[in-house]
Motif scaffolding. Structure first.
Motif, PDB file in Angstrom:
ATOM      1  N   LEU A  49      34.813  28.842   4.529  1.00 29.87           N
ATOM      2  CA  LEU A  49      35.597  28.619   5.866  1.00 29.87           C
ATOM      3  C   LEU A  49      34.992  27.501   6.653  1.00 29.87           C
ATOM      4  O   LEU A  49      35.795  26.595   7.041  1.00 29.87           O
ATOM      5  CB  LEU A  49      35.330  29.820   6.671  1.00 29.87           C
ATOM      6  N   GLU A  50      33.541  27.023   6.726  1.00 26.13           N
ATOM      7  CA  GLU A  50      33.178  26.070   7.311  1.00 26.13           C
ATOM      8  C   GLU A  50      33.458  24.633   6.570  1.00 26.13           C
ATOM      9  O   GLU A  50      33.699  23.771   6.998  1.00 26.13           O
ATOM     10  CB  GLU A  50      31.461  26.227   7.493  1.00 26.13           C
ATOM     11  N   GLN A  51      33.454  24.726   5.340  1.00 21.29           N
ATOM     12  CA  GLN A  51      33.608  23.561   4.426  1.00 21.29           C
ATOM     13  C   GLN A  51      35.087  23.165   4.474  1.00 21.29           C
ATOM     14  O   GLN A  51      34.989  22.132   4.252  1.00 21.29           O
ATOM     15  CB  GLN A  51      32.918  23.780   2.991  1.00 21.29           C
ATOM     16  N   TRP A  76      37.963  38.819   1.339  1.00 19.66           N
ATOM     17  CA  TRP A  76      37.679  37.911   2.278  1.00 19.66           C
ATOM     18  C   TRP A  76      37.332  36.356   1.887  1.00 19.66           C
ATOM     19  O   TRP A  76      38.038  35.358   2.213  1.00 19.66           O
ATOM     20  CB  TRP A  76      36.757  38.198   3.228  1.00 19.66           C
ATOM     21  N   LEU A  77      36.641  36.296   0.659  1.00 20.45           N
ATOM     22  CA  LEU A  77      36.632  35.085   0.273  1.00 20.45           C
ATOM     23  C   LEU A  77      37.571  34.300  -0.595  1.00 20.45           C
ATOM     24  O   LEU A  77      37.769  33.060  -0.277  1.00 20.45           O
ATOM     25  CB  LEU A  77      35.249  35.325  -0.941  1.00 20.45           C
ATOM     26  N   VAL A  78      38.412  35.315  -1.328  1.00 22.34           N
ATOM     27  CA  VAL A  78      39.491  34.692  -2.085  1.00 22.34           C
ATOM     28  C   VAL A  78      40.515  34.246  -0.793  1.00 22.34           C
ATOM     29  O   VAL A  78      41.056  32.976  -1.053  1.00 22.34           O
ATOM     30  CB  VAL A  78      39.880  35.904  -2.693  1.00 22.34           C
ATOM     31  N   ARG A  79      40.622  34.969   0.175  1.00 26.36           N
ATOM     32  CA  ARG A  79      41.551  34.441   1.391  1.00 26.36           C
ATOM     33  C   ARG A  79      40.999  33.201   2.078  1.00 26.36           C
ATOM     34  O   ARG A  79      41.857  32.513   2.676  1.00 26.36           O
ATOM     35  CB  ARG A  79      41.521  35.710   2.148  1.00 26.36           C
ATOM     36  N   ALA A  80      39.851  33.149   2.190  1.00 23.27           N
ATOM     37  CA  ALA A  80      39.084  32.006   2.976  1.00 23.27           C
ATOM     38  C   ALA A  80      39.516  30.693   2.150  1.00 23.27           C
ATOM     39  O   ALA A  80      39.417  29.766   2.945  1.00 23.27           O
ATOM     40  CB  ALA A  80      37.643  32.201   2.989  1.00 23.27           C
TER      41      ALA A  80
END
Length: 93
Positions: A49-51, A76-80
């Motif tokens: 998200l930050e990157q 959530w990682l996949v969605r991020a």
């Protein structure tokens, strides 16, 4: 009343205690590895998200770091990777 202590000093008793210690150590290591995996997964979600330059509020950060479910963090990682706002990773939950 006198208590016979011979069993507690026997080799069988020592073997039982050793097995209990080994099982406890194994369980502790497994729990530690799982907790480390979950913590790393939360860090990965935040990193993506930050990157991507998305604003990560304290509320979003708290939800992510407070999650103890590795599978949910993976989702959530996949969605991020594709969301336009950080809060969107939680949609559908």
């Amino acid at each position: 009343m006198a208590v016979a202590l011979s069993f507690y000093k026997s080799s069988l008793s020592e073997e039982i205690r050793d097995e209990g210690r080994a099982q406890g150590l194994e369980q502790g290591l497994e729990q530690g590895l799982e907790q480390g995996h979950v913590q790393r997964a939360a860090e990965d979600v935040l990193l993506v998200l930050e990157q991507r330059g998305l604003e990560v509020t304290d509320e979003v950060r708290g939800l992510i770091t407070g999650c103890g479910d590795a599978e949910l963090l993976r989702a959530w990682l996949v969605r991020a990777v594709v969301v336009s706002e950080a809060e969107e990773i939680f949609e559908g939950e």
